[in-house]
Design a protein around this motif. Structure first.
Motif, PDB file in Angstrom:
ATOM      1  N   THR A 168     -21.950 -18.334  19.327  1.00  0.00           N
ATOM      2  CA  THR A 168     -23.259 -17.670  19.352  1.00  0.00           C
ATOM      3  C   THR A 168     -23.212 -16.421  20.211  1.00  0.00           C
ATOM      4  N   SER A 169     -22.619 -16.515  21.394  1.00  0.00           N
ATOM      5  CA  SER A 169     -22.529 -15.341  22.265  1.00  0.00           C
ATOM      6  C   SER A 169     -21.677 -14.245  21.638  1.00  0.00           C
ATOM      7  N   LEU A 170     -20.563 -14.634  21.010  1.00  0.00           N
ATOM      8  CA  LEU A 170     -19.701 -13.631  20.362  1.00  0.00           C
ATOM      9  C   LEU A 170     -20.413 -12.956  19.200  1.00  0.00           C
ATOM     10  N   GLU A 171     -21.162 -13.726  18.402  1.00  0.00           N
ATOM     11  CA  GLU A 171     -21.865 -13.139  17.263  1.00  0.00           C
ATOM     12  C   GLU A 171     -23.023 -12.254  17.719  1.00  0.00           C
ATOM     13  N   LEU A 172     -23.721 -12.660  18.786  1.00  0.00           N
ATOM     14  CA  LEU A 172     -24.762 -11.797  19.349  1.00  0.00           C
ATOM     15  C   LEU A 172     -24.160 -10.495  19.879  1.00  0.00           C
ATOM     16  N   HIS A 173     -23.018 -10.600  20.520  1.00  0.00           N
ATOM     17  CA  HIS A 173     -22.310  -9.410  21.016  1.00  0.00           C
ATOM     18  C   HIS A 173     -21.924  -8.492  19.859  1.00  0.00           C
ATOM     19  N   ARG A 174     -21.439  -9.082  18.772  1.00  0.00           N
ATOM     20  CA  ARG A 174     -21.013  -8.281  17.624  1.00  0.00           C
ATOM     21  C   ARG A 174     -22.177  -7.493  17.019  1.00  0.00           C
ATOM     22  N   VAL A 175     -23.306  -8.163  16.784  1.00  0.00           N
ATOM     23  CA  VAL A 175     -24.422  -7.451  16.163  1.00  0.00           C
ATOM     24  C   VAL A 175     -25.071  -6.480  17.149  1.00  0.00           C
ATOM     25  N   SER A 176     -24.981  -6.766  18.446  1.00  0.00           N
ATOM     26  CA  SER A 176     -25.488  -5.811  19.435  1.00  0.00           C
ATOM     27  C   SER A 176     -24.715  -4.496  19.344  1.00  0.00           C
ATOM     28  N   LYS A 177     -23.394  -4.601  19.245  1.00  0.00           N
ATOM     29  CA  LYS A 177     -22.582  -3.388  19.133  1.00  0.00           C
ATOM     30  C   LYS A 177     -22.861  -2.651  17.828  1.00  0.00           C
ATOM     31  N   LEU A 178     -23.066  -3.409  16.736  1.00  0.00           N
ATOM     32  CA  LEU A 178     -23.360  -2.773  15.450  1.00  0.00           C
ATOM     33  C   LEU A 178     -24.666  -1.990  15.507  1.00  0.00           C
ATOM     34  N   SER A 182     -24.941  -0.904  24.201  1.00  0.00           N
ATOM     35  CA  SER A 182     -23.794  -1.052  25.090  1.00  0.00           C
ATOM     36  C   SER A 182     -23.751  -2.515  25.512  1.00  0.00           C
ATOM     37  N   SER A 183     -22.833  -3.278  24.912  1.00  0.00           N
ATOM     38  CA  SER A 183     -22.836  -4.739  25.023  1.00  0.00           C
ATOM     39  C   SER A 183     -21.497  -5.234  25.548  1.00  0.00           C
ATOM     40  N   LYS A 184     -21.538  -6.327  26.312  1.00  0.00           N
ATOM     41  CA  LYS A 184     -20.327  -6.945  26.845  1.00  0.00           C
ATOM     42  C   LYS A 184     -20.429  -8.465  26.703  1.00  0.00           C
ATOM     43  N   PHE A 185     -19.383  -9.089  26.178  1.00  0.00           N
ATOM     44  CA  PHE A 185     -19.269 -10.547  26.133  1.00  0.00           C
ATOM     45  C   PHE A 185     -18.583 -11.005  27.396  1.00  0.00           C
ATOM     46  N   LEU A 186     -19.200 -11.939  28.117  1.00  0.00           N
ATOM     47  CA  LEU A 186     -18.619 -12.473  29.342  1.00  0.00           C
ATOM     48  C   LEU A 186     -18.115 -13.883  29.073  1.00  0.00           C
ATOM     49  N   ALA A 187     -16.809 -14.054  29.144  1.00  0.00           N
ATOM     50  CA  ALA A 187     -16.171 -15.335  28.863  1.00  0.00           C
ATOM     51  C   ALA A 187     -16.235 -16.239  30.084  1.00  0.00           C
ATOM     52  N   GLY A 222     -22.793  -5.702  35.151  1.00  0.00           N
ATOM     53  CA  GLY A 222     -24.210  -5.582  34.852  1.00  0.00           C
ATOM     54  C   GLY A 222     -24.794  -4.186  34.940  1.00  0.00           C
ATOM     55  N   LYS A 223     -24.173  -3.299  35.712  1.00  0.00           N
ATOM     56  CA  LYS A 223     -24.697  -1.938  35.827  1.00  0.00           C
ATOM     57  C   LYS A 223     -24.088  -0.988  34.807  1.00  0.00           C
ATOM     58  N   SER A 224     -23.122  -1.473  34.033  1.00  0.00           N
ATOM     59  CA  SER A 224     -22.410  -0.611  33.083  1.00  0.00           C
ATOM     60  C   SER A 224     -22.789  -0.877  31.633  1.00  0.00           C
ATOM     61  N   TYR A 225     -23.598  -1.904  31.393  1.00  0.00           N
ATOM     62  CA  TYR A 225     -23.944  -2.283  30.028  1.00  0.00           C
ATOM     63  C   TYR A 225     -25.442  -2.517  29.895  1.00  0.00           C
ATOM     64  N   ASP A 226     -25.956  -2.318  28.674  1.00  0.00           N
ATOM     65  CA  ASP A 226     -27.362  -2.601  28.388  1.00  0.00           C
ATOM     66  C   ASP A 226     -27.629  -4.102  28.317  1.00  0.00           C
ATOM     67  N   ILE A 227     -26.633  -4.843  27.802  1.00  0.00           N
ATOM     68  CA  ILE A 227     -26.848  -6.258  27.528  1.00  0.00           C
ATOM     69  C   ILE A 227     -25.540  -7.016  27.740  1.00  0.00           C
ATOM     70  N   LEU A 228     -25.625  -8.112  28.460  1.00  0.00           N
ATOM     71  CA  LEU A 228     -24.492  -9.009  28.665  1.00  0.00           C
ATOM     72  C   LEU A 228     -24.743 -10.296  27.887  1.00  0.00           C
ATOM     73  N   HIS A 229     -23.773 -10.701  27.098  1.00  0.00           N
ATOM     74  CA  HIS A 229     -23.856 -11.968  26.378  1.00  0.00           C
ATOM     75  C   HIS A 229     -22.938 -12.959  27.087  1.00  0.00           C
ATOM     76  N   ILE A 230     -23.538 -13.921  27.769  1.00  0.00           N
ATOM     77  CA  ILE A 230     -22.814 -14.808  28.665  1.00  0.00           C
ATOM     78  C   ILE A 230     -22.541 -16.127  27.952  1.00  0.00           C
ATOM     79  N   GLU A 231     -21.274 -16.445  27.823  1.00  0.00           N
ATOM     80  CA  GLU A 231     -20.850 -17.654  27.120  1.00  0.00           C
ATOM     81  C   GLU A 231     -21.303 -18.894  27.880  1.00  0.00           C
ATOM     82  N   GLY A 232     -22.028 -19.771  27.192  1.00  0.00           N
ATOM     83  CA  GLY A 232     -22.485 -21.002  27.809  1.00  0.00           C
ATOM     84  C   GLY A 232     -21.406 -22.065  27.859  1.00  0.00           C
ATOM     85  N   GLN A 233     -21.606 -23.043  28.739  1.00  0.00           N
ATOM     86  CA  GLN A 233     -20.690 -24.178  28.870  1.00  0.00           C
ATOM     87  C   GLN A 233     -21.506 -25.446  29.074  1.00  0.00           C
TER      88      GLN A 233
END
Length: 348
Positions: A168-178, A182-187, A222-233
């Motif tokens: 879910t986080s990876l797919e949200l990151h993908r469509v954010s970039k599309l 400015s999006s970043k996935f945080l593993a 957090g200061k370099s991107y509009d949105i961070l998609h943080i992978e849940g656990q």
């Protein structure tokens, strides 16, 4: 470090393609750009990977590491994620065969291998063993500072483990970039770290420092991107999970997306632990995230529904049912896409 994009990869995945412990290998097959030349799974050897998994990647499935050598792999990735993260006894021989054949090893299990003398004795110049689950250095105690960041911080949470939070986080990151964000996935798990080359393998971090490790990662970007998609656990509902609360406290999320498997009524392997109605689960996560107002109001804005076990008609019915039950946007982000959930994030 991340999976190299210029080296041929084989994935050791016995009983993982159609079983319940193959999420690492399947995620790498779905999302990695590395050249994957073989999947090792004795139970599924000779069968079609796309037909078995729905992953549009035509990689041969072979019964052993020795059989995989025909495809000249340079790296072996251990693709299973068993409970407790221990190496199955029958994996050791093939791990050693891979090292003897000149392959490097990527190990996402809790059993550290890089310092094992018998494995190191097999390494030749240029080979290495990457133990992904290693605690970062210089971790602070969390302070809630992520709340001061200007970016959106979207955290995936779940009703159980292994139900699609990373996807879910990876797919949200993908469509954010599309969409030009400015999006970043945080593993925060071993598979995400393999894919991204950065992040925190959270279940390798001592519990007192877990929220601090997440906060350190979020503050770094957090200061370099509009949105961070943080992978849940994990899950607040799972009796053995300790990762979800540190993720909530460390990331100070602005939005939550809840992942759930369609039709699942109890925690997998723990039938005595019932999953409450989704509206109550939403209330739980929102209450914990806000901590009675100490951290501000945080909403679950949508539901990521895992429908991999359903046909498309049944999947659409399940999505409609969850939408009606919760009043929130719902979709299967892998089967369809994450746009409806990103819309919900941006409207919040």
């Amino acid at each position: 470090m991340r999976l190299p994009l210029n080296q041929r990869v084989a994935i050791l995945l016995h009983e993982g393609i159609t079983g319940t412990q193959g999420k690492t290998g399947l995620a790498i097959l779905r999302y990695s750009e590395a050249p994957i030349v073989a999947v090792v799974d004795r139970d599924s050897a000779g069968k079609s990977l796309p037909q078995l998994t729905g992953i549009n990647r035509d990689v041969p499935i072979v019964p052993s590491v020795v059989a995989a050598l025909e495809y000249k792999p340079e790296i072996l990735v251990i693709g299973i994620a068993p409970g407790g993260g221990a190496v199955p006894d029958d994996y050791w021989l093939e791990i050693k065969e891979a090292l003897q054949a000149g392959m490097s090893l990527v190990n996402g299990l809790h059993t550290a291998m890089a310092n094992m003398p018998d494995l190191n004795a097999l390494l030749k110049p240029g080979q290495l063993i990457w133990d992904v689950r290693k605690e970062p250095s210089n971790i602070p105690i969390a302070s809630g500072m992520a709340r001061t960041l200007p970016c959106r911080r979207v955290l995936t949470v779940g009703t159980d483990m292994a139900i699609g939070k990373m996807s879910t986080s990876l797919e949200l990151h993908r469509v954010s970039k599309l969409r030009g964000w400015s999006s970043k996935f945080l593993a925060t798990g071993q598979t995400g770290v393999m894919l991204e080359g950065d992040g925190v393998p959270l279940d390798a971090v001592r519990v007192d420092f877990a929220a601090g490790a997440v906060e350190q990662l979020v503050m770094r970007y957090g200061k370099s991107y509009d949105i961070l998609h943080i992978e849940g656990q994990g899950s607040l509902l799972h009796p053995g999970s300790t990762a979800t609360l540190p993720l909530i406290r460390g990331s100070q999320p602005t939005e939550l997306v809840l992942a759930h498997r369609a039709g699942q009524v109890h925690i997998r392997n723990h039938p005595h632990v019932v999953i409450p109605p989704l509206r109550k689960v939403i209330q739980l996560y929102e209450s914990v995230a806000s901590a009675g107002g100490a951290f501000g109001t945080v909403h679950v804005v949508g539901i990521a529904l895992n429908t991999a076990h359903l046909d498309e008609f049944a999947a659409n019915e399940a999505i409609a049912q969850v939408t009606a039950e919760t009043g929130l946007p719902c979709t299967d982000v892998v089967r369809f896409d994450a746009n409806v959930l990103l819309d919900a994030v941006m409207k919040n």
